[in-house]
Motif scaffolding. Structure first.
Motif, PDB file in Angstrom:
ATOM      1  N   ASN A 151      46.099  64.385  51.057  1.00 17.52           N
ATOM      2  CA  ASN A 151      46.956  65.197  51.635  1.00 17.52           C
ATOM      3  C   ASN A 151      47.151  64.308  53.240  1.00 17.52           C
ATOM      4  N   ASP A 152      46.038  63.773  53.797  1.00 18.91           N
ATOM      5  CA  ASP A 152      46.156  63.193  55.111  1.00 18.91           C
ATOM      6  C   ASP A 152      47.094  61.914  54.988  1.00 18.91           C
ATOM      7  N   ARG A 153      46.895  61.235  53.811  1.00 18.37           N
ATOM      8  CA  ARG A 153      47.824  59.846  53.670  1.00 18.37           C
ATOM      9  C   ARG A 153      49.173  60.378  53.494  1.00 18.37           C
ATOM     10  N   LEU A 154      49.568  61.430  52.581  1.00 21.03           N
ATOM     11  CA  LEU A 154      50.723  61.872  52.407  1.00 21.03           C
ATOM     12  C   LEU A 154      51.505  62.329  53.961  1.00 21.03           C
ATOM     13  N   GLU A 155      50.725  62.887  54.790  1.00 20.01           N
ATOM     14  CA  GLU A 155      51.137  63.267  56.083  1.00 20.01           C
ATOM     15  C   GLU A 155      51.315  62.210  56.656  1.00 20.01           C
ATOM     16  N   GLN A 156      50.564  60.990  56.791  1.00 17.06           N
ATOM     17  CA  GLN A 156      50.858  59.814  57.622  1.00 17.06           C
ATOM     18  C   GLN A 156      51.966  59.217  57.176  1.00 17.06           C
ATOM     19  N   ARG A 157      52.187  59.111  55.794  1.00 14.85           N
ATOM     20  CA  ARG A 157      53.421  58.309  55.264  1.00 14.85           C
ATOM     21  C   ARG A 157      54.749  59.102  55.531  1.00 14.85           C
ATOM     22  N   PHE A 158      54.521  60.404  55.762  1.00 15.88           N
ATOM     23  CA  PHE A 158      55.963  61.208  55.732  1.00 15.88           C
ATOM     24  C   PHE A 158      56.065  61.517  57.195  1.00 15.88           C
ATOM     25  N   ARG A 159      55.135  61.075  58.133  1.00 17.58           N
ATOM     26  CA  ARG A 159      55.589  61.339  59.321  1.00 17.58           C
ATOM     27  C   ARG A 159      56.651  60.207  60.180  1.00 17.58           C
ATOM     28  N   PRO A 160      57.486  60.704  60.657  1.00 22.06           N
ATOM     29  CA  PRO A 160      58.546  59.676  61.438  1.00 22.06           C
ATOM     30  C   PRO A 160      57.989  58.929  62.312  1.00 22.06           C
ATOM     31  N   GLU A 935      56.212  68.484  73.243  1.00 20.75           N
ATOM     32  CA  GLU A 935      56.237  69.601  72.457  1.00 20.75           C
ATOM     33  C   GLU A 935      57.314  69.616  71.546  1.00 20.75           C
ATOM     34  N   ARG A 936      58.559  68.830  71.591  1.00 16.75           N
ATOM     35  CA  ARG A 936      59.673  68.810  70.656  1.00 16.75           C
ATOM     36  C   ARG A 936      59.327  68.087  69.667  1.00 16.75           C
ATOM     37  N   MET A 937      58.644  66.809  70.099  1.00 19.39           N
ATOM     38  CA  MET A 937      58.290  65.679  69.047  1.00 19.39           C
ATOM     39  C   MET A 937      57.200  66.219  68.167  1.00 19.39           C
ATOM     40  N   GLY A 938      56.427  67.317  68.649  1.00 15.47           N
ATOM     41  CA  GLY A 938      55.621  67.885  67.461  1.00 15.47           C
ATOM     42  C   GLY A 938      56.291  68.618  66.445  1.00 15.47           C
ATOM     43  N   ASP A 939      57.193  69.593  67.271  1.00 16.74           N
ATOM     44  CA  ASP A 939      58.031  70.368  66.418  1.00 16.74           C
ATOM     45  C   ASP A 939      58.697  69.482  65.359  1.00 16.74           C
ATOM     46  N   LEU A 940      59.438  68.352  65.837  1.00 13.27           N
ATOM     47  CA  LEU A 940      60.240  67.584  64.603  1.00 13.27           C
ATOM     48  C   LEU A 940      59.516  66.979  63.581  1.00 13.27           C
ATOM     49  N   ALA A 941      58.114  66.613  64.140  1.00 10.35           N
ATOM     50  CA  ALA A 941      57.361  65.860  63.210  1.00 10.35           C
ATOM     51  C   ALA A 941      56.760  66.940  62.108  1.00 10.35           C
ATOM     52  N   ARG A 942      56.589  68.214  62.439  1.00 10.12           N
ATOM     53  CA  ARG A 942      56.059  69.053  61.622  1.00 10.12           C
ATOM     54  C   ARG A 942      57.139  69.391  60.557  1.00 10.12           C
ATOM     55  N   ILE A 943      58.379  69.654  61.061  1.00 11.21           N
ATOM     56  CA  ILE A 943      59.719  70.047  60.228  1.00 11.21           C
ATOM     57  C   ILE A 943      59.783  68.772  59.231  1.00 11.21           C
ATOM     58  N   ALA A 944      59.730  67.449  59.438  1.00 11.72           N
ATOM     59  CA  ALA A 944      60.064  66.157  58.671  1.00 11.72           C
ATOM     60  C   ALA A 944      58.810  66.283  57.705  1.00 11.72           C
ATOM     61  N   ILE A 945      57.508  66.306  58.054  1.00 10.67           N
ATOM     62  CA  ILE A 945      56.454  66.269  57.218  1.00 10.67           C
ATOM     63  C   ILE A 945      56.580  67.512  56.051  1.00 10.67           C
ATOM     64  N   GLU A 946      56.742  68.758  56.624  1.00  6.15           N
ATOM     65  CA  GLU A 946      57.057  69.894  55.677  1.00  6.15           C
ATOM     66  C   GLU A 946      57.951  69.699  54.835  1.00  6.15           C
ATOM     67  N   ARG A 947      59.004  69.226  55.151  1.00 12.09           N
ATOM     68  CA  ARG A 947      60.139  68.951  54.210  1.00 12.09           C
ATOM     69  C   ARG A 947      59.957  67.873  53.394  1.00 12.09           C
ATOM     70  N   GLU A 980      65.231  68.690  57.323  1.00  9.16           N
ATOM     71  CA  GLU A 980      64.416  67.692  58.221  1.00  9.16           C
ATOM     72  C   GLU A 980      65.525  67.406  59.605  1.00  9.16           C
ATOM     73  N   ASP A 981      66.618  67.745  59.178  1.00  7.02           N
ATOM     74  CA  ASP A 981      67.449  67.304  60.274  1.00  7.02           C
ATOM     75  C   ASP A 981      67.794  68.654  61.411  1.00  7.02           C
ATOM     76  N   GLU A 982      67.213  69.629  60.709  1.00  6.86           N
ATOM     77  CA  GLU A 982      67.518  70.982  61.389  1.00  6.86           C
ATOM     78  C   GLU A 982      66.662  70.901  62.941  1.00  6.86           C
ATOM     79  N   THR A 983      67.326  71.613  63.956  1.00  5.62           N
ATOM     80  CA  THR A 983      66.854  71.598  65.255  1.00  5.62           C
ATOM     81  C   THR A 983      66.010  72.655  65.434  1.00  5.62           C
ATOM     82  N   PRO A 984      64.675  72.422  66.000  1.00  8.66           N
ATOM     83  CA  PRO A 984      63.776  73.475  66.102  1.00  8.66           C
ATOM     84  C   PRO A 984      64.333  74.706  67.025  1.00  8.66           C
ATOM     85  N   LYS A 985      64.104  75.987  66.762  1.00  8.30           N
ATOM     86  CA  LYS A 985      64.756  76.989  67.682  1.00  8.30           C
ATOM     87  C   LYS A 985      63.620  77.261  68.611  1.00  8.30           C
TER      88      LYS A 985
END
Length: 985
Positions: A151-160, A935-947, A980-985
């Motif tokens: 899981n850690d490797r996947l998250e690292q791979r998928f993180r922008p 803070e926004r970078m963290g949100d964007l990273a979570r969106i991209a990784i989750e997607r 992944e392209d969605e802007t956090p609210k």
């Protein structure tokens, strides 16, 4: 979803389950809720995980709506499914953990480290006494550790990358403020000339008095009327005078305190403070003011901020007044009235441009219009204009005898004809005699006139009585006169070609008599006479111009009138089972009834009367004063005074005060919460209050109360069972469709499955641009138009009355460009629709011309009511998700690697705008703080990784099939994570 508060459930994939339970009991076959590949998820494990997560959320104080509980339960299962998938994928890809690492994890478990301290004795004892189970626990811990590493490797791979995240975050968080002059296409009709800016200026200069504004004062007013007079005071003039005198003393004391230096707010705090923003004109004061012009004139002589030296009389009590702002009479500035002037000029152009064009054409062709005309003398003898004296009895009797058959009937019993006696039908005889006599008289007059004219004589007295008219020379087929009679005459006159002689003819209201007086050769008709022909000629020219413009549009790009994509697609219908085939137990029906009692119950209802006392200002003192008034009124009601009368006099609710405060009957959810809570605790006759809501203080009286009534299941069993059967039938069809769609990858597979199950398949052909006529299918066709040949829509579509559609695209073709004859109608419509656009572009050229003469953007804005100032706007790193016009987004924030086009204070040229064009000035641009960016970078990273993790798990599920055995959990859909392209609210 706010990603900083994202679901605890989906984030818990990495939480390792305890391996120690393996040591506590012997393995046994238990009920499973799901299987993943060859692995099971047992119900005990699932229920334990569910209870633990609920406890964690409760400890954190995380609120979860009850309606979301099903989704929460499904997410817990999805978490456990993902953990199994990670375990299987770790084995497949060779991600492992050593025995020492697994034992290290196991030592940290609460079983071996109670209170956080490792117990070596327990470790040795367990290892020696239960070696088989101990090794199983070590193996389980190793598997979970390997799953976490994967899981850690996947998250690292998928993180922008950090660079991408920072760029997007900064782009999204920049803010700006702009001003713009915008022109909307919809505001330009294009069918009539647009007023020029010089016309607008000329109108403003020529009509200054039209824009004169009277003096206006904005006041703050203190109402001095507390405590209010009692009913006894009002009945006795002496007592009312004494109360008024006391209020005058209070008002004088407030004015005196202001003179000594206190503010009006402080001096009147005990009275609730002043009511602000009261606007008055010299001849327009609020209805609660009393006094004459002399009392009011000081208002318009005061200085800004001055409190008037004398209190002014009110309906009851006195008013202490401060003049906050005084505007003397003035001519309104052009900016404030320019929109209304433009609107008036446009309306004038709309109403009169046809006539102006026709008169201009008349002036051009007048000399070529000479033709033969005729002078006509005529009269319309209207039967309703005939005046009659009252008929004598003999005249009525004579008419009655002449029409006796109209008043006779056959009597079957006697075999004789019975006539109604004259006395019984006298009024009807009188009405019909007057009608017949009017027609006869009008006909006689028309005949007399006709005989005289036909014999070449005039009949002056008769002509005067019949209002004979003689026309100007009238060309062939021109109207003789206006009105109903004139139209009838014109139709008759030209029916036979060139008119001659004298004629008589009946028409709808009587008789027409006319005579051709003379023929006039070489007559030039008036504008009014040829106006219809001029209108037709202009319309023909306009039509020809539109056809030329439409042909040019077509020839420029014939493909725009066709040539779009054409989708050939098929739908397989997965139908609902018949309701009589859905098996239900009584227990299921009873449970459904309990869960949906509100559907089978009569609502709880209440009828309330209220008196609303609204504070005159949003201050604590005003609220206290309003509460005191409400308390006073409540005491008077309890003392026996009429609730209805007090509501009519004192309530501040205009909708109910004239009805005694009666709100009417209502159910829960209709009123403000505080009001409703009290209302439904009351019973008929109860009196409560004062009750505070956001609008003020209420005194409430209950006049009716109807408790909720739940229908017993025995009375509604059939209805409840039918409702449940419909839900179950839908669930069966949905699950069947979901199951089938997983196995359909091609159109051929879809048709084979349909044939095997006997499902209907319907094929359709639809051009992309062809309307489908059903707004509920907008999303369906939006998805369809993204598919390629052979692709299957990713989810079934519920079809009302049918079941579920499984849709695939058979082919996508391109329609060829149509011939001109086929495209002519569409091209004409497109050209006509573009009239507003062409008029707007002409206005742009006019404004540009003014700009070259030295007009600034602000000056041009004055002509359009001023520049529009934006609220603070945000940038977006994805153009398709921005709510800003693309041009504005690029001008203010830049696009991609390109910098913003506008610097602060800089103006743009004309740019495309939604529905029009605009010129923009950048007022301010603000960069985000580093903290906001992080803070926004963290949100964007979570969106991209989750997607991206979601997509990875979807692929993994194909390698390790998932089977959810629990039917209720299987029926709960899991929403996809945000794009992944969605802007956090």
């Amino acid at each position: 979803m706010n990603l900083r508060n994202a679901s605890v459930v989906m984030g818990s994939v990495l939480v390792l389950a305890s391996a120690v339970p393996l040591l506590a009991q012997a393995p046994a076959t238990k009920e499973a809720v799901a299987t993943v590949g060859g692995l099971r998820i047992e119900r005990d494990e699932y229920e334990t995980r569910l209870a633990n997560l609920r406890a964690q959320m409760s400890q954190r104080g995380t609120a979860r709506p009850e309606a979301m509980d099903d989704l929460f339960r499904r997410q817990v299962l999805e978490t456990m499914i993902r953990l199994r998938i990670l375990t299987l994928e770790a084995k497949r890809t060779g991600v492992t953990a050593t025995t020492a690492e697994a034992e290290s994890v196991l030592k940290a478990d609460a079983f071996f480290s109670p209170n956080g301290t490792f117990d070596a004795d327990r470790w040795r004892l367990t290892r020696m006494s239960q070696p088989g189970r101990f090794q199983s626990a070590v193996a389980s811990a190793g598997e979970q550790l390997a799953a976490r590493r994967l899981n850690d490797r996947l998250e690292q791979r998928f993180r922008p990358s950090e660079t991408e995240l920072r760029s997007r975050a900064v782009r999204q968080l920049r803010t700006a403020v702009t001003e713009d002059l915008s022109l909307r296409t919809a505001d330009f009709d294009g069918r009539y000339p647009e007023p020029r800016e010089s016309d607008l200026l000329a109108y403003y200069r020529a009509n200054p008095e039209e824009f004169r504004r009277p003096s206006r004062a904005t006041l703050s007013v203190v109402f001095v009327n507390d405590p209010p007079p009692t009913e006894a005071d009002r009945r006795v003039p002496e007592r009312m005078a004494a109360w008024t005198q006391r209020m005058r003393g209070v008002a004088d004391s407030v004015i005196a305190a202001v003179r000594r230096g206190a503010t009006l707010e402080d001096a009147s705090a005990s009275l609730g403070g002043p009511r602000p923003d009261v606007t008055v004109l010299p001849g327009n004061f609020p209805g609660y003011w009393r006094g004459d012009v002399t009392d009011r004139s000081p208002v318009f002589k005061a200085r800004d901020g001055q409190v008037l030296e004398q209190a002014l009389p009110a309906n009851e009590g006195w008013l202490v007044v401060r003049v906050d702002r005084l505007e003397p009479t003035h001519i309104a500035p052009l900016q404030s009235v320019a929109p209304s002037i433009r609107k008036a000029l446009r309306e004038d152009s709309r109403l009169h441009h046809d006539e102006r064009d026709q008169r201009a054409l008349y002036a051009q062709v007048r000399d070529s219009l000479a033709t033969t005309a005729w002078v006509i003398r005529w009269a319309a003898v209207d039967t309703s204009d005939v005046r009659l004296s009252e008929p004598s009895l003999a005249e009525l009797d004579r008419w009655y005898r002449g029409h006796l058959a109209d008043f006779s009937t056959f009597d079957a019993a006697t075999g004789t004809i019975r006539a109604q006696p004259f006395d019984e039908v006298r009024e009807e005889v009188r009405v019909r005699w007057r009608r017949d006599t009017r027609v006869l008289t009008a006909r006689t007059q028309a005949d007399d006139l006709y005989r005289a004219w036909n014999a070449g004589r005039r009949a002056p007295a008769l002509e005067l009585a019949l209002r004979v008219r003689e026309s100007q020379p009238i060309p062939m087929r021109a109207p003789v006169d206006t009105g109903f009679a004139g139209g009838a005459l014109s139709d008759a006159l030209w029916r036979g070609g060139e008119p001659t002689g004298t004629r008589i003819q009946p028409y709808g209201r009587g008789f027409l008599v006319w005579q051709v007086v003379r023929r006039v050769d070489g007559h030039v008709p008036s504008f009014e006479q040829v106006q219809p022909a001029l209108a037709r000629r202009i319309a023909d020219v306009q039509r020809a111009s539109e056809e030329r413009g439409a042909r040019e549009l077509y020839e420029r790009d014939p493909r725009r009138f066709g040539g779009g994509k054409v989708y050939h697609f098929s739908r397989m219908v997965v139908p609902w089972p018949a309701l009589d085939q859905v098996e239900l137990t009584r227990e299921q029906v009873e449970r459904w009834h309990r869960r949906n009692l509100d559907k089978y119950a009569a609502q709880e209802l209440v009828r309330i009367k209220h008196i609303l006392i609204e504070p005159i200002a949003k201050t604590t003192a005003a609220d206290r004063a309003a509460r005191a008034r409400a308390d006073s009124l409540l005491a008077r009601i309890r003392a026996g005074e009429s609730f209805d009368a007090l509501a009519a006099r004192f309530s501040d609710d205009p909708a109910t005060k004239d009805k005694g405060g009666d709100i009417g009957v209502f159910a829960r959810g209709a009123m403000l919460q505080e009001f409703e809570d009290v209302a439904f605790s009351m019973r008929e006759g109860d009196l409560r209050g004062p009750v505070r809501t956001e609008v003020g203080w209420h005194i409430m009286q209950c006049t009716e109360y109807v408790p909720e009534y739940v229908q017993p299941l025995t009375l509604v069993y059939t209805i409840v069972a039918s409702d449940l059967a419909k839900v179950e039938a839908d669930t069966i069809a949905m699950l069947r469709a979901d199951s089938l769609i997983r196995h359909i990858r091609t159109a051929a597979q879809g048709r084979a499955i349909a044939e095997r199950h006997g499902f209907q398949v319907i094929t359709y052909v639809k051009p992309v641009d062809e309307p489908h006529g059903n707004a509920r299918l907008d999303e369906y066709f939006d998805i369809l138009h993204t598919l390629r040949t052979g692709e299957v829509m990713s989810k079934p579509w519920i079809a009302r009355g049918e079941g579920y559609w499984i849709t695939w695209v058979d082919s996508v073709t391109t329609a060829g460009p149509p011939a001109w004859s086929a495209a002519q109608g569409a091209a004409l419509n497109l050209f006509r629709e573009g009239a507003g656009e062409r008029a707007m572009l002409a206005k742009v050229a006019e404004l540009d011309s003014l700009a070259t003469q030295g007009w600034s953007l602000d000056s041009l804005g004055v002509l359009w009511g001023g520049l529009a100032r934006s609220k603070r706007i945000l940038g977006r790193d994805r153009p398709e998700e921005s709510n800003l016009p693309a041009a504005l987004d690029s001008l203010v924030f830049g696009r991609g690697n390109a910098a913003a086009a506008l610097a602060q204070g800089q103006e743009s040229g004309w740019v495309r705008w939604p529905g029009g064009v605009a010129r923009v000035r950048l007022q301010e641009r603000q960069e985000p703080s580093p903290e906001m960016v992080r803070e926004r970078m963290g949100d964007l990273a979570r969106i991209a990784i989750e997607r991206r993790m979601y997509g990875w798990f979807q692929d993994a599920k194909r390698r390790h099939p998932v089977n959810i055995l629990d039917r209720s959990l299987r029926a709960i859909p899991i929403p996809e994570p945000p794009d992944e392209d969605e802007t956090p609210k």
